[in-house]
Enzyme design. Sequence first.
Site, PDB file in Angstrom:
ATOM      1  CG  HIS A  54      96.280  54.447 -47.197  1.00  0.00           C
ATOM      2  ND1 HIS A  54      95.500  53.529 -47.847  1.00  0.00           N
ATOM      3  CD2 HIS A  54      97.422  54.560 -47.939  1.00  0.00           C
ATOM      4  CE1 HIS A  54      96.114  53.100 -48.930  1.00  0.00           C
ATOM      5  NE2 HIS A  54      97.280  53.708 -49.017  1.00  0.00           N
ATOM      6  CG  ASN A 127      96.405  49.798 -52.334  1.00  0.00           C
ATOM      7  OD1 ASN A 127      96.134  50.305 -51.261  1.00  0.00           O
ATOM      8  ND2 ASN A 127      97.326  50.295 -53.142  1.00  0.00           N
TER       9      ASN A 127
END
Length: 485
Positions: A54, A127
């Site tokens: 990320h 997500n």
Amino acid sequence: MSKRVLTTESGAPVADNQNSATAGVGGPLLIQDQQLLEKLARFNRERIPERVVHARGSAAYGYFEVTDDVTQWTSAKFLDTVGKKTETFLRFSTVADSLGGADAVRDPRGFALKFYTEDGNYDLVGNNTPVFFIKDPIKFPDFIHSQKRDPFTGKQEADNVWDFWAHAPEATHQITWLMGDRGIPASYRHMNGYGSHTYQWTNAQGEAFFVKYHFKTNQGIRCLSSEQAAEIAGKDGNSHQTDLLQAIERGVNPSWTLYVQVMPAAEAADYRFNPFDLTKVWPHSDYPLQRVGRLVLDRNPENVFAEVEQSAFSPNNFVPGITASPDKMLQGRLFAYADAQRYRLGVNHTLLPVNAPKATVAENYGRDGAMALRNGSRHDKNYEPNSYQGPAETGLALGAPKAVSGFTGTHEAPAHTKDDDFFQAGELYRLMSEDEKNRLVANIAGGLSQVSREDVIEKNLAHFHAADADYGKRVEEAVRALRED
């Protein structure tokens, strides 16, 4: 209007910021030039370790407004009144690539949301897909290593990606999501967000419920084909960042409607799927979506480094009324996320403005460490309990207790009646139109055909055959055709 005076970091005025001090005209530099040495030393230290996953992210501030009464399921204060608004900060991200990677790539997107509630910060880390590749956190480092740059070639290798998946049949469901039409969102505004994990809500009567979060985009789902994404990524690697920034600057504030699926805790043990398995969904026919509220983004960060790069999220940041479930991946992340930020930003990262509570004050006995900003005065003790009116525990649990039994050990997750690694992947495939199936097969075959080992290819093909006979047949034929070219 006169300009402000430029100073060194100690506050002394700078006489010349254009020329370094030298030993005579044209001579060597002098080590006594404080401004030169200070600027170079700080420049060398401007970057902090990027996130291992990320790393590439964009973010915005906004608010969450409750639109429906959910007090029958949770006692969380920020959800207790219809119309109540809570400030939020939402960070989007790609998962696998580095900080310098492109936005328009085939990759899951992080959806990390911080609620600045009156009971402290609540972080919901999810997500843009409702499932994930693995179900046990002990496999997470290996999974990420297989998706990252190869130690020898320095680039992502199909051999590594598909070899791991060949040994992780539970990934078939998420692979079907990722390689399908929603694998490359057109923008961060045009995708859903999911808590992905299962969480526990507890109401004021102490009744426990398991929940899954669904943030449905109000802009509509829009996605890119592989060809469109390649063109966009080649022209503007910052495409999603640019879109989010400019939309909010224009006053086109993106929004999502939050729904939850609610399962009474007593139903979990006998549910046909393991409700704590991150590779599984709960069909909406079993647990319909219940509307909760609306999330709106309406303000861009003023400084990307200070607010986006230094933002820190941990699923361990709960508030009363919301706690963890026995979801093994969630349990692993309760430690891993916070520990990653202690490494990246230091033990006092929670004191940074973007991470600090806004609707309340953090009161604890954490002291010292690098960059400590809050250590108390002569009247404040650094231990508890004490006799000096320092902060004390409430004695009130965040949520209902969970019953446990059995022996410690490295157990596989308990099997439920419909638990296997392929059924839900097949269900997802069968929901697709013919055009969607064709694109899915082409995306999978494009990567799998590059694998050098036949046994790895065969293992992966077996997973698609197990999910659906037609699915497996099409992928196998497409892979063979590409390998014969």
